[in-house]
Design a protein around this motif. Sequence first.
Motif, PDB file in Angstrom:
ATOM      1  N   ALA A 250       0.832  -1.202   0.000  1.00  0.00           N
ATOM      2  CA  ALA A 250       0.000   0.000   0.000  1.00  0.00           C
ATOM      3  C   ALA A 250       0.870   1.257   0.000  1.00  0.00           C
ATOM      4  O   ALA A 250       2.021   1.253   0.451  1.00  0.00           O
ATOM      5  N   TYR A 251       0.295   2.360  -0.520  1.00  0.00           N
ATOM      6  CA  TYR A 251       1.008   3.639  -0.536  1.00  0.00           C
ATOM      7  C   TYR A 251       1.314   4.128   0.877  1.00  0.00           C
ATOM      8  O   TYR A 251       2.283   4.858   1.103  1.00  0.00           O
ATOM      9  N   GLU A 252       0.484   3.717   1.835  1.00  0.00           N
ATOM     10  CA  GLU A 252       0.700   4.167   3.211  1.00  0.00           C
ATOM     11  C   GLU A 252       1.904   3.485   3.855  1.00  0.00           C
ATOM     12  O   GLU A 252       2.370   3.925   4.914  1.00  0.00           O
ATOM     13  N   SER A 253       2.414   2.422   3.246  1.00  0.00           N
ATOM     14  CA  SER A 253       3.538   1.684   3.841  1.00  0.00           C
ATOM     15  C   SER A 253       4.830   2.476   3.700  1.00  0.00           C
ATOM     16  O   SER A 253       5.034   3.222   2.730  1.00  0.00           O
ATOM     17  N   ASP A 254       5.710   2.316   4.674  1.00  0.00           N
ATOM     18  CA  ASP A 254       7.044   2.921   4.633  1.00  0.00           C
ATOM     19  C   ASP A 254       7.911   2.089   3.683  1.00  0.00           C
ATOM     20  O   ASP A 254       8.215   0.929   3.956  1.00  0.00           O
ATOM     21  N   VAL A 255       8.316   2.666   2.545  1.00  0.00           N
ATOM     22  CA  VAL A 255       9.059   1.921   1.524  1.00  0.00           C
ATOM     23  C   VAL A 255      10.373   1.398   2.084  1.00  0.00           C
ATOM     24  O   VAL A 255      10.766   0.246   1.814  1.00  0.00           O
ATOM     25  N   ASP A 256      11.070   2.198   2.856  1.00  0.00           N
ATOM     26  CA  ASP A 256      12.344   1.750   3.418  1.00  0.00           C
ATOM     27  C   ASP A 256      12.148   0.551   4.340  1.00  0.00           C
ATOM     28  O   ASP A 256      12.947  -0.400   4.331  1.00  0.00           O
ATOM     29  N   GLU A 257      11.084   0.593   5.146  1.00  0.00           N
ATOM     30  CA  GLU A 257      10.812  -0.530   6.050  1.00  0.00           C
ATOM     31  C   GLU A 257      10.415  -1.782   5.260  1.00  0.00           C
ATOM     32  O   GLU A 257      10.814  -2.901   5.604  1.00  0.00           O
ATOM     33  N   VAL A 258       9.631  -1.586   4.205  1.00  0.00           N
ATOM     34  CA  VAL A 258       9.239  -2.735   3.363  1.00  0.00           C
ATOM     35  C   VAL A 258      10.472  -3.365   2.731  1.00  0.00           C
ATOM     36  O   VAL A 258      10.618  -4.601   2.712  1.00  0.00           O
ATOM     37  N   GLU A 259      11.391  -2.541   2.227  1.00  0.00           N
ATOM     38  CA  GLU A 259      12.611  -3.079   1.620  1.00  0.00           C
ATOM     39  C   GLU A 259      13.444  -3.834   2.658  1.00  0.00           C
ATOM     40  O   GLU A 259      14.015  -4.892   2.364  1.00  0.00           O
ATOM     41  N   ARG A 260      13.500  -3.289   3.867  1.00  0.00           N
ATOM     42  CA  ARG A 260      14.267  -3.964   4.923  1.00  0.00           C
ATOM     43  C   ARG A 260      13.654  -5.324   5.244  1.00  0.00           C
ATOM     44  O   ARG A 260      14.377  -6.341   5.347  1.00  0.00           O
ATOM     45  N   LEU A 261      12.327  -5.387   5.351  1.00  0.00           N
ATOM     46  CA  LEU A 261      11.660  -6.641   5.681  1.00  0.00           C
ATOM     47  C   LEU A 261      11.819  -7.672   4.557  1.00  0.00           C
ATOM     48  O   LEU A 261      12.048  -8.861   4.817  1.00  0.00           O
ATOM     49  N   ILE A 262      11.710  -7.218   3.306  1.00  0.00           N
ATOM     50  CA  ILE A 262      11.868  -8.154   2.194  1.00  0.00           C
ATOM     51  C   ILE A 262      13.288  -8.721   2.169  1.00  0.00           C
ATOM     52  O   ILE A 262      13.493  -9.912   1.915  1.00  0.00           O
ATOM     53  N   ASN A 263      14.279  -7.884   2.451  1.00  0.00           N
ATOM     54  CA  ASN A 263      15.664  -8.381   2.497  1.00  0.00           C
ATOM     55  C   ASN A 263      15.860  -9.371   3.639  1.00  0.00           C
ATOM     56  O   ASN A 263      16.600 -10.350   3.507  1.00  0.00           O
ATOM     57  N   VAL A 264      15.181  -9.137   4.758  1.00  0.00           N
ATOM     58  CA  VAL A 264      15.225 -10.113   5.853  1.00  0.00           C
ATOM     59  C   VAL A 264      14.634 -11.439   5.391  1.00  0.00           C
ATOM     60  O   VAL A 264      15.158 -12.520   5.687  1.00  0.00           O
ATOM     61  N   PHE A 265      13.508 -11.355   4.662  1.00  0.00           N
ATOM     62  CA  PHE A 265      12.875 -12.566   4.148  1.00  0.00           C
ATOM     63  C   PHE A 265      13.797 -13.311   3.176  1.00  0.00           C
ATOM     64  O   PHE A 265      13.855 -14.544   3.167  1.00  0.00           O
ATOM     65  N   LEU A 266      14.527 -12.558   2.363  1.00  0.00           N
ATOM     66  CA  LEU A 266      15.378 -13.182   1.346  1.00  0.00           C
ATOM     67  C   LEU A 266      16.661 -13.769   1.924  1.00  0.00           C
ATOM     68  O   LEU A 266      17.281 -14.635   1.290  1.00  0.00           O
ATOM     69  N   ASP A 267      17.080 -13.309   3.103  1.00  0.00           N
ATOM     70  CA  ASP A 267      18.281 -13.877   3.726  1.00  0.00           C
ATOM     71  C   ASP A 267      18.031 -15.354   4.070  1.00  0.00           C
ATOM     72  O   ASP A 267      17.046 -15.697   4.727  1.00  0.00           O
ATOM     73  N   GLY A 268      18.910 -16.199   3.606  1.00  0.00           N
ATOM     74  CA  GLY A 268      18.757 -17.626   3.859  1.00  0.00           C
ATOM     75  C   GLY A 268      17.762 -18.317   2.947  1.00  0.00           C
ATOM     76  O   GLY A 268      17.370 -19.463   3.197  1.00  0.00           O
ATOM     77  N   ALA A 269      17.355 -17.634   1.870  1.00  0.00           N
ATOM     78  CA  ALA A 269      16.380 -18.244   0.957  1.00  0.00           C
ATOM     79  C   ALA A 269      16.953 -19.459   0.244  1.00  0.00           C
ATOM     80  O   ALA A 269      16.215 -20.362  -0.148  1.00  0.00           O
ATOM     81  N   GLU A 270      18.302 -19.506   0.064  1.00  0.00           N
ATOM     82  CA  GLU A 270      18.908 -20.655  -0.621  1.00  0.00           C
ATOM     83  C   GLU A 270      18.656 -21.951   0.126  1.00  0.00           C
ATOM     84  O   GLU A 270      18.482 -23.012  -0.484  1.00  0.00           O
ATOM     85  N   GLU A 271      18.658 -21.876   1.480  1.00  0.00           N
ATOM     86  CA  GLU A 271      18.387 -23.082   2.272  1.00  0.00           C
ATOM     87  C   GLU A 271      16.912 -23.464   2.220  1.00  0.00           C
ATOM     88  O   GLU A 271      16.562 -24.649   2.237  1.00  0.00           O
ATOM     89  N   LYS A 272      16.056 -22.455   2.132  1.00  0.00           N
ATOM     90  CA  LYS A 272      14.617 -22.727   2.130  1.00  0.00           C
ATOM     91  C   LYS A 272      14.150 -23.238   0.779  1.00  0.00           C
ATOM     92  O   LYS A 272      13.251 -24.086   0.706  1.00  0.00           O
ATOM     93  N   TYR A 273      14.765 -22.737  -0.296  1.00  0.00           N
ATOM     94  CA  TYR A 273      14.388 -23.147  -1.660  1.00  0.00           C
ATOM     95  C   TYR A 273      15.629 -23.726  -2.340  1.00  0.00           C
ATOM     96  O   TYR A 273      16.450 -22.980  -2.902  1.00  0.00           O
ATOM     97  N   PRO A 274      15.810 -25.042  -2.307  1.00  0.00           N
ATOM     98  CA  PRO A 274      17.030 -25.664  -2.853  1.00  0.00           C
ATOM     99  C   PRO A 274      17.212 -25.432  -4.346  1.00  0.00           C
ATOM    100  O   PRO A 274      18.327 -25.566  -4.861  1.00  0.00           O
ATOM    101  N   GLU A 275      16.138 -25.096  -5.039  1.00  0.00           N
ATOM    102  CA  GLU A 275      16.246 -24.881  -6.487  1.00  0.00           C
ATOM    103  C   GLU A 275      16.927 -23.555  -6.839  1.00  0.00           C
ATOM    104  O   GLU A 275      17.275 -23.327  -7.994  1.00  0.00           O
ATOM    105  N   LEU A 276      17.111 -22.689  -5.852  1.00  0.00           N
ATOM    106  CA  LEU A 276      17.775 -21.409  -6.106  1.00  0.00           C
ATOM    107  C   LEU A 276      19.260 -21.609  -6.332  1.00  0.00           C
ATOM    108  O   LEU A 276      19.912 -22.437  -5.686  1.00  0.00           O
ATOM    109  N   VAL A 277      19.829 -20.815  -7.232  1.00  0.00           N
ATOM    110  CA  VAL A 277      21.272 -20.840  -7.478  1.00  0.00           C
ATOM    111  C   VAL A 277      21.996 -19.944  -6.493  1.00  0.00           C
ATOM    112  O   VAL A 277      23.100 -20.259  -6.030  1.00  0.00           O
ATOM    113  N   LYS A 278      21.392 -18.825  -6.160  1.00  0.00           N
ATOM    114  CA  LYS A 278      21.981 -17.887  -5.207  1.00  0.00           C
ATOM    115  C   LYS A 278      20.849 -17.119  -4.530  1.00  0.00           C
ATOM    116  O   LYS A 278      19.665 -17.289  -4.868  1.00  0.00           O
TER     117      LYS A 278
END
Length: 294
Positions: A195-223
């Motif tokens: 949503a437009y009301e969301s803090d973009v910087d906070e959303v980017e920070r949370l998405i990067n947190v989600f992506l950390d360690g994604a290789e272990e969660k999804y073995p099909e990922l290359v990186k």
Amino acid sequence: MNFNRMWERTVEFVVNEALWISVGMAMLKILVILVLMAIVVKVGKKAIERVMVLRSKTPIGYTERRQNTLIKLLQNGLTYIVYFAGVLAILSAVSINVVGLLAGAGIAGLAIGFGAQSLVKDIITGFFIIFEDQFGVGDTVMINQSNGTVQEIGLRTTKIKTYTGELHIIPNGNISEVINYSVYNSLIMVDVSVAYESDVDEVERLINVFLDGAEEKYPELVKRPDLLGVQALGTSDVVMRIAAETLPMNHFKVGRMIRRDIKRFLEEHNIEIPYQKMVVFEQKAGGGSTNATK
């Protein structure tokens, strides 16, 4: 008188011991030839598989897709050669002049060859497909308008099984364009709306947190997937784009899992994912107040 003479000759022919011995010997030879053909084909196919497996362990080696293609091709070639030799042996066993037959076949083959240009084109194209390793058994490809998995490659035809189960048999000479999806890694773009009301910087920070360690969660990922940033400003949402590199033909699977999990993750952190809403206004009778429901 003639009838009696004919009957005597027929009986003499039927009870002729030498005749039945020769017929029995011919049948025995044919049976032995058929058994030998089956044994040679079965043992030869196993030997080809074993040799190719051993060769794949050498420093040069082959990719699995190329190895499967060569195994299929060599096995088919062995089968054709054994069957052809077996037919000639059976003809010899029944006292048919094979040399004369081959000479006649050579002349007939020369005549037929002028009208079999498409067959020659198929074989030559099939040879170059295999020699250049354009695609192999098990690859996901698009050939002309057929999209699916390669089941078999021969010198004359290529067989492709589509996702819905149809088997397309394509003459190699008709293959004009090939798209091979199985050679290099695949790339998937995942768009996430907030949503437009969301803090973009906070959303980017949370998405990067989600992506950390994604290789272990999804073995099909290359990186680790990359957050590219804000992709678009929609009418009611801000679109964030994620780029993920996967093993060949795994991008659809990984994309679905990332969309599912990131939705849950953002909801847990109170980040709203906008969606269309319908507003209905009701006018009460008599000009009363208006109610709005969503």
